[in-house]
Design an enzyme around this catalytic site. Structure first.
Site, PDB file in Angstrom:
ATOM      1  N   ARG A  32      41.879  34.425  37.910  1.00 39.90           N
ATOM      2  CA  ARG A  32      42.913  33.435  37.609  1.00 39.90           C
ATOM      3  C   ARG A  32      42.550  32.696  36.312  1.00 39.90           C
ATOM      4  O   ARG A  32      41.357  32.521  36.003  1.00 39.90           O
ATOM      5  CB  ARG A  32      43.060  32.439  38.750  1.00 39.90           C
ATOM      6  CG  ARG A  32      43.576  33.060  40.047  1.00 39.90           C
ATOM      7  CD  ARG A  32      43.713  32.009  41.143  1.00 39.90           C
ATOM      8  NE  ARG A  32      44.247  32.589  42.367  1.00 39.90           N
ATOM      9  CZ  ARG A  32      43.499  33.127  43.342  1.00 39.90           C
ATOM     10  NH1 ARG A  32      42.177  33.132  43.219  1.00 39.90           N
ATOM     11  NH2 ARG A  32      44.063  33.635  44.426  1.00 39.90           N
ATOM     12  N   LYS A  57      41.106  28.904  44.477  1.00 40.69           N
ATOM     13  CA  LYS A  57      42.337  28.421  45.103  1.00 40.69           C
ATOM     14  C   LYS A  57      42.152  28.188  46.597  1.00 40.69           C
ATOM     15  O   LYS A  57      42.629  27.199  47.147  1.00 40.69           O
ATOM     16  CB  LYS A  57      43.465  29.425  44.859  1.00 40.69           C
ATOM     17  CG  LYS A  57      44.805  29.018  45.448  1.00 40.69           C
ATOM     18  CD  LYS A  57      45.864  30.059  45.133  1.00 40.69           C
ATOM     19  CE  LYS A  57      47.211  29.662  45.725  1.00 40.69           C
ATOM     20  NZ  LYS A  57      48.242  30.677  45.437  1.00 40.69           N
ATOM     21  N   HIS A  97      48.299  34.927  33.931  1.00 41.07           N
ATOM     22  CA  HIS A  97      48.239  35.235  35.359  1.00 41.07           C
ATOM     23  C   HIS A  97      48.754  36.650  35.642  1.00 41.07           C
ATOM     24  O   HIS A  97      48.426  37.245  36.679  1.00 41.07           O
ATOM     25  CB  HIS A  97      49.058  34.206  36.149  1.00 41.07           C
ATOM     26  CG  HIS A  97      48.596  34.025  37.559  1.00 41.07           C
ATOM     27  ND1 HIS A  97      48.823  34.954  38.538  1.00 41.07           N
ATOM     28  CD2 HIS A  97      47.911  33.016  38.146  1.00 41.07           C
ATOM     29  CE1 HIS A  97      48.314  34.529  39.678  1.00 41.07           C
ATOM     30  NE2 HIS A  97      47.744  33.359  39.470  1.00 41.07           N
ATOM     31  N   ARG A 115      46.615  39.837  36.683  1.00 39.10           N
ATOM     32  CA  ARG A 115      46.278  40.119  38.088  1.00 39.10           C
ATOM     33  C   ARG A 115      47.253  41.137  38.684  1.00 39.10           C
ATOM     34  O   ARG A 115      46.840  42.091  39.360  1.00 39.10           O
ATOM     35  CB  ARG A 115      46.280  38.812  38.882  1.00 39.10           C
ATOM     36  CG  ARG A 115      45.172  37.866  38.456  1.00 39.10           C
ATOM     37  CD  ARG A 115      45.310  36.475  39.039  1.00 39.10           C
ATOM     38  NE  ARG A 115      45.284  36.455  40.492  1.00 39.10           N
ATOM     39  CZ  ARG A 115      44.188  36.535  41.231  1.00 39.10           C
ATOM     40  NH1 ARG A 115      42.992  36.691  40.639  1.00 39.10           N
ATOM     41  NH2 ARG A 115      44.236  36.473  42.547  1.00 39.10           N
ATOM     42  N   HIS A 120      42.457  37.267  47.634  1.00 36.94           N
ATOM     43  CA  HIS A 120      43.608  36.971  48.475  1.00 36.94           C
ATOM     44  C   HIS A 120      43.172  36.939  49.930  1.00 36.94           C
ATOM     45  O   HIS A 120      42.300  37.696  50.346  1.00 36.94           O
ATOM     46  CB  HIS A 120      44.698  38.036  48.305  1.00 36.94           C
ATOM     47  CG  HIS A 120      45.443  37.902  47.023  1.00 36.94           C
ATOM     48  ND1 HIS A 120      46.268  38.889  46.530  1.00 36.94           N
ATOM     49  CD2 HIS A 120      45.497  36.893  46.109  1.00 36.94           C
ATOM     50  CE1 HIS A 120      46.792  38.502  45.387  1.00 36.94           C
ATOM     51  NE2 HIS A 120      46.340  37.287  45.108  1.00 36.94           N
ATOM     52  N   TYR A 167      36.430  35.494  56.495  1.00 30.23           N
ATOM     53  CA  TYR A 167      36.128  35.811  55.101  1.00 30.23           C
ATOM     54  C   TYR A 167      34.649  36.130  54.939  1.00 30.23           C
ATOM     55  O   TYR A 167      33.777  35.413  55.412  1.00 30.23           O
ATOM     56  CB  TYR A 167      36.509  34.629  54.204  1.00 30.23           C
ATOM     57  CG  TYR A 167      36.126  34.835  52.754  1.00 30.23           C
ATOM     58  CD1 TYR A 167      36.789  35.775  51.973  1.00 30.23           C
ATOM     59  CD2 TYR A 167      35.105  34.092  52.178  1.00 30.23           C
ATOM     60  CE1 TYR A 167      36.443  35.960  50.647  1.00 30.23           C
ATOM     61  CE2 TYR A 167      34.756  34.268  50.849  1.00 30.23           C
ATOM     62  CZ  TYR A 167      35.428  35.204  50.098  1.00 30.23           C
ATOM     63  OH  TYR A 167      35.085  35.393  48.787  1.00 30.23           O
TER      64      TYR A 167
END
Length: 398
Positions: free
Chosen positions: A246, A273, A337, A340, A364, A374
């Site tokens: 990003r 993010k 951006h 991506r 993501h 995660y």
């Protein structure tokens, strides 16, 4: 004999307090200091109790009689309800409503979640609430807000400004606040859920990105640099291409986060993010870009990989790479951006990597029940090979 307003008004204090009875257990207690209080005697489960109704003349004779009749109706229910307990519960509910305004619950929800958000995202959420929601329903008890009130007093006003995207996001944020309110017992329903489809929507616009056939021309323009970009700006564009991180992650990259021996870039959680640490494998091409950049800025004594040209103790501005793309002649077709999306599509279609590895590299959240599980090193070995293949593919296009 029943009381009259005149008798209540003319009752004088005595040395000791006394009572003036009206019937049905209702009486006016006249204290020695001259104050007058409505009370009611009643029996609940064979126990005599006293209900305080309020001061006279703030509570009139007619109002006191109404309160007595209401109390008797509670006692006549099956099972009977204790008027004193009923009054205390109503008071507790009233206090809860005052304390549990939408604003109070929203700020509590925000404080609970902000540690897992980026600083920028947390700021945007709070600013949006302060500008678009709190002035309209912030002081309202959250349990009393209805769908029409949320729609007409808040969301429609945003929509009338032409801010359709903000109206939609505000509905979603309010929905999260109401869900938190339900979870914590502060309200019983989510009025935002009943407003699906009640707002105008704008056709979704994705970040502009190049078609893979246009990439060679872009790479040639970047290589020739006829736009006369600063070298560190060109390197920021190259690193954006090779890593497809990003824009904020590129411009806030710090030297301390890079392991050149292991060819890994560990982006700290506060920049990400989703507020979780992310590992980016570095290709040989990405490492070469960083080595060149290090030679240029090491004398500046700055923590930033890409410092500002004017203030080297600060990172480059958030519009630097986008401006560079415009000066290269691709501003209508591409934004920073968009690298991506370009990488996501091309790696899947041309290099034939599985979506799971690509989505993991994009940081993501995975879909399904494992989305929250995660793992910072997930698919790391595969991603190392994939990132090198991606850089090699770009070089081949150039």
């Amino acid at each position: 004999m029943k009381l009259s307003d005149l008798k209540c008004k003319s009752a004088k204090p005595r040395n000791k307090q006394y009572k003036l009875f009206d019937g049905g257990g209702l009486y006016l207690r006249v204290r020695a200091n001259g104050s007058k209080l409505w009370q009611m005697k009643y029996r609940y489960l064979n126990k005599e109790k006293t209900l305080s109704i309020g001061q006279y003349p703030l509570i009139s004779l007619a109002q006191a009689r109404q309160a007595r009749d209401d109390a008797k109706r509670l006692l006549m229910q099956n099972p009977p309800i204790d008027p004193m307990a009923h009054k205390a519960e109503n008071k507790r509910q009233a206090i809860r409503k005052v304390e549990n305004t939408f604003k109070a619950v929203a700020l509590e929800w925000h404080a609970l979640n902000k540690d897992r958000w980026s600083d920028n995202y947390a700021y945007k959420i709070q600013k949006g609430l302060e500008l678009n929601v709190f002035p309209h329903i912030g002081s309202r008890p959250i349990a009393e807000i209805t769908p029409p009130e949320l729609l007409n007093d808040c969301l429609k006003k945003i929509e009338k400004r032409g801010s359709l995207d903000i109206a939609g996001r505000t509905r979603q944020i309010c929905g999260q606040v109401f869900r938190y309110g339900i979870q914590t017992g502060k309200c019983e329903w989510n009025p935002a859920e009943n407003l699906r489809g009640a707002l105008k929507t704008r056709k979704t616009k994705h970040f502009r990105t190049l078609n893979i056939k246009e990439v060679p021309d872009f790479l040639k323009a970047l290589e020739r640099n006829e736009a006369r970009l600063f070298e560190r700006t060109r390197r920021a564009v190259w690193l954006s291409l090779y890593t497809f991180c990003r824009p904020v992650e590129i411009r806030k990259a710090r030297w301390e986060d890079f392991d050149f021996d292991e060819a890994l870039w560990t982006i700290p959680a506060e920049i990400m993010k989703m507020r979780r640490e992310h590992i980016v494998p570095l290709s040989r091409q990405a490492l070469a870009v960083l080595e060149e950049q290090k030679k240029e800025v090491e004398i500046l004594n700055t923590p930033w990989v890409f410092p500002s040209q004017v203030r080297p103790r600060e990172p480059m501005s958030d519009g630097t790479v986008n401006k560079a793309i415009k000066r290269l002649g691709f501003g209508k077709d591409m934004v920073a951006h968009g690298f991506r999306a370009l990488a996501r599509t091309t790696i899947r279609e041309k290099l034939h990597y599985d979506s799971e590895a690509i989505e993991c590299q994009l940081a993501h959240k995975a879909a399904g029940p494992l989305g929250e599980a995660y793992n910072r090193t997930q698919f790391l070995d595969v991603r190392k090979i994939m990132m090198q293949d991606w850089s090699d593919y770009l070089d081949a296009l150039a």
